[in-house]
Design a protein around this motif. Structure first.
Motif, mmCIF file in Angstrom:
data_model
loop_
_atom_site.group_PDB
_atom_site.id
_atom_site.type_symbol
_atom_site.label_atom_id
_atom_site.label_comp_id
_atom_site.label_asym_id
_atom_site.label_seq_id
_atom_site.Cartn_x
_atom_site.Cartn_y
_atom_site.Cartn_z
ATOM 1 N N LYS A 207 8.147 -21.699 29.683
ATOM 2 C CA LYS A 207 7.798 -21.042 31.007
ATOM 3 C C LYS A 207 7.048 -22.057 31.654
ATOM 4 O O LYS A 207 5.846 -23.290 31.303
ATOM 5 C CB LYS A 207 6.644 -19.588 30.599
ATOM 6 N N PRO A 208 7.398 -22.410 32.973
ATOM 7 C CA PRO A 208 6.838 -23.598 33.875
ATOM 8 C C PRO A 208 5.564 -23.712 34.146
ATOM 9 O O PRO A 208 4.949 -22.968 34.793
ATOM 10 C CB PRO A 208 8.363 -23.577 35.031
ATOM 11 N N LYS A 209 4.538 -24.459 34.452
ATOM 12 C CA LYS A 209 3.406 -24.203 34.398
ATOM 13 C C LYS A 209 4.128 -24.912 36.392
ATOM 14 O O LYS A 209 4.353 -25.212 36.632
ATOM 15 C CB LYS A 209 2.456 -25.130 34.741
ATOM 16 N N LEU A 210 3.019 -23.308 36.890
ATOM 17 C CA LEU A 210 3.274 -23.554 38.062
ATOM 18 C C LEU A 210 1.534 -23.890 38.890
ATOM 19 O O LEU A 210 0.858 -23.661 38.437
ATOM 20 C CB LEU A 210 3.036 -22.076 38.989
ATOM 21 N N THR A 211 1.212 -24.720 40.367
ATOM 22 C CA THR A 211 0.192 -24.365 40.578
ATOM 23 C C THR A 211 -0.284 -23.172 42.185
ATOM 24 O O THR A 211 0.361 -22.117 41.518
ATOM 25 C CB THR A 211 0.689 -25.749 41.948
ATOM 26 N N GLU A 212 -1.940 -23.237 42.323
ATOM 27 C CA GLU A 212 -1.845 -22.168 42.654
ATOM 28 C C GLU A 212 -1.081 -21.550 43.535
ATOM 29 O O GLU A 212 -1.117 -20.575 43.383
ATOM 30 C CB GLU A 212 -3.341 -22.117 42.493
ATOM 31 N N GLU A 213 -0.375 -22.493 44.678
ATOM 32 C CA GLU A 213 -0.008 -22.284 45.310
ATOM 33 C C GLU A 213 1.641 -21.213 45.178
ATOM 34 O O GLU A 213 1.331 -20.735 45.924
ATOM 35 C CB GLU A 213 0.165 -23.484 46.530
ATOM 36 N N GLU A 214 2.350 -21.751 44.223
ATOM 37 C CA GLU A 214 3.548 -21.652 43.264
ATOM 38 C C GLU A 214 2.974 -20.449 42.833
ATOM 39 O O GLU A 214 3.703 -19.506 43.516
ATOM 40 C CB GLU A 214 4.207 -22.845 42.539
ATOM 41 N N LYS A 215 2.542 -20.226 42.923
ATOM 42 C CA LYS A 215 1.872 -18.902 42.068
ATOM 43 C C LYS A 215 2.226 -17.939 43.129
ATOM 44 O O LYS A 215 2.529 -16.435 42.626
ATOM 45 C CB LYS A 215 1.079 -18.501 40.758
#
Length: 576
Positions: A207-215
């Motif tokens: 699962k790709p890691k997302l930044t807080e903004e992307e989440k």
């Protein structure tokens, strides 16, 4: 001097009190509050007074009674948990294994969790995959309890993987301890069971890691793909002092599993390989064992389809090589046949053939649209099911291997086969009906280990009508008929049941066995039964009197034989 099991029990209760004491002291010093944790438990009593009944061939045991009792206590506080289960068989109900006798501590355990780590010691229940390689379980209905007495460690790798390790010996009832007047000790297997299971959740690992903004800005994916890859290793060690040179003290088994789930589609595939394991059940042949299981499901609104296939070859796996019947099973092979619950259909339940079988099952469930001519105002659902179990195409050989069997070669002998049609229709807010037709073929000699019966073929129809007068009063009736020219002939069953305020329930039933009509036909046998039950809170009381026909009682492909009996029964179940 107390024996080891009582020392362990005393140690367990000492641990309880130490935990409670530390809880009391800590909360008084820090919070001025008392936290004793949570104590839960259950009580179950099954009693039957037997009377002689020559009409159905029911004999009376010497004690004239059967009396099974189970008392369970579970304690939790924070990350700590512990529990005990006390059992008495004074004596056991007819049909239960002879190992279920006496009185004693059947289960005791303690466990602790810390972040992703979970450690448990004592009598353990565990399952790897479908259970084809390992399943330790308790099922009181069929009288099986093969818990593993030892150590289990689990670890969760942040939701991306999970590992489980277990080691111990299996339980089988109680053994008489002549030097101890306080009771009995658990009879443990001579073999030691060791197992390791690992599950990898690939959809989480990659699962790709997302930044807080992307989440925050990400749009949730409906019905995402999930993929799980898993594998297991199970080994048993059992000493051997005999003269057969190909019997190994260590027997290893491996399995691989794959699970896929996307939207309305899901599938799982499992394969098991077991090293040569000569035993009393397989005639001490020098042959490996294999198991293959595949399940596929597809669902959408108003439609459900499922398909399954299974192949078993010499997969009887026990912690004692001389064991027979339902004892010391390390593994469990699920039956991929429909699990019938209607009374007459339980005459011919399927027991999995651990030494070899091919099995297939297909099921379709379709719900007709509400408001249509066929669907009616409240809707109608139709379920079609077909299942078959066949023998392997075995070739006998003169070597110690005993036989060979090609993987895709299916034999020409039918062990079990049934075709089912079930129509479930709600006529009105108060009336609901279920109509069922089943054509069934059952090899009684093979499944029950008998001779002279052969393949039994039967046609069964069932009408189940339910009427809900109000929230306080409901009625249910069943009429069933099974027709066959083999075995014991035809059967007719009727049931009337009334429920009052969801607390009181009364029923009256009769199961009649008849061969046909005419002056030379034997007289029909009636298996009448009537009783009542009362539910108050988490407790249920039941009282009944009647006849029990001889036959098999099965759950998920595991069966036990019960003799015919007649008498008065009382049951109590309660949780707190």
């Amino acid at each position: 001097m107390l024996k080891k099991n009582y020392q362990k029990t005393l140690l367990l209760f000492s641990f309880f009190f130490l935990t409670l004491s530390s809880s009391f002291a800590q909360n008084q010093n820090n919070q001025n509050e008392i936290d004793f944790g949570t104590l839960t438990g259950s009580v179950q009593t099954d009693f039957r007074y037997y009377v002689e009944d020559s009409v159905i061939g029911a004999a009376v045991p010497l004690e004239k009674i059967g009396f099974n009792n189970y008392f369970t206590l579970n304690y939790e506080r924070g990350n700590f948990r512990a529990g005990v289960r006390y059992e008495t068989y004074l004596p056991a109900l007819l049909g239960y294994p002879s190992s279920m006798r006496g009185t004693g501590i059947a289960r005791r355990y303690m466990g602790y969790t810390l972040k992703g780590l979970d450690v448990t010691v004592g009598n353990l229940y565990e399952q790897f995959g479908s259970g084809m390689i390992l399943r330790a379980q308790e099922d009181r209905f069929i009288g099986i309890d093969n818990s593993i007495d030892g150590l289990r460690v689990k670890y969760d790798f942040n939701g991306k993987a999970r590992a489980t390790g277990i080691i111990g010996r299996q339980r089988n009832g109680f053994a008489i301890d002549e030097t101890n007047t306080f009771g009995k000790q658990n009879r443990m297997s001579t073999g030691v069971v060791r197992g390791l299971d690992l599950e990898l959740y690939l959809h989480e690992i990659f699962k790709p890691k997302l930044t807080e903004e992307e989440k925050e800005n990400q749009i949730p994916v409906l019905n995402p793909l999930s993929v799980t890859l898993a594998g297991s290793f199970v080994s048993k060690y059992e000493d051997y002092l005999g003269t057969i040179d190909y019997i190994n003290r260590n027997v290893d088994a491996y399995s691989a599993r794959l699970f896929l789930n996307k939207g309305g589609f899901s599938t799982n595939v499992e394969y098991v390989h077991k090293a040569s394991d000569p035993s009393k059940v397989n005639g001490f042949i020098d042959k490996t064992g294999t198991g293959f299981l595949m399940n596929m499901q597809y669902s959408r609104p108003r439609l459900g389809i499922s398909l399954s296939a299974k192949r078993i070859d010499n997969l009887d796996f026990r912690s004692e090589r001389t064991a027979i019947d339902n004892v010391y099973y390390i593994n469990f092979v699920p039956a991929n046949t429909k699990q019938h619950t209607y009374r007459l259909l339980t005459l011919y339940p399927y027991a999995v053939q651990m030494l070899g079988e091919w099995g297939f099952q297909a099921e379709l469930i379709y719900s007709l649209k509400r408001g249509s001519k066929l669907g009616g105002k409240y809707g109608t659902s139709i379920a079609l099911n077909f299942a078959t179990a066949r023998n392997l195409d075995k070739k006998q050989v003169t070597t110690d291997e005993g036989y060979t069997a090609e993987f895709f070669a299916i034999g020409d002998k039918t062990y079990y086969q049934d075709f089912n049609v079930e129509i479930n229709k709600k006529i009105s807010k108060k009336w609901k009906t279920i109509f069922t037709y089943v054509y069934l073929e059952y090899d009684k000699d093979q499944i029950e280990g008998r001779t002279g019966f052969g393949l039994v073929k039967s046609h069964t129809v069932v009408a189940d009508v339910q009427y809900k007068h109000s929230s306080k009063l409901a009625f249910r009736s069943e009429i069933q008929h099974l027709a066959t020219e083999q075995d014991q002939g035809n059967w007719l069953y009727g049931l009337l049941e009334t429920t009052i305020k969801s607390k009181f329930s009364f029923y009256l039933s009769n199961e009649m066995n008849y061969v046909g009509t005419g002056a030379n036909k034997p007289k029909a046998k009636h298996y009448y039964d009537f009783g009542a039950s009362y539910v108050k809170g988490a407790s249920r009381f039941g009282l009944s009197y009647g006849r029990q026909r001889a036959g098999l009682l099965c759950v998920g492909g595991i069966c036990r034989i019960v003799p015919a009996s007649s008498g008065l029964s009382f049951s109590l179940t309660s949780t707190f």
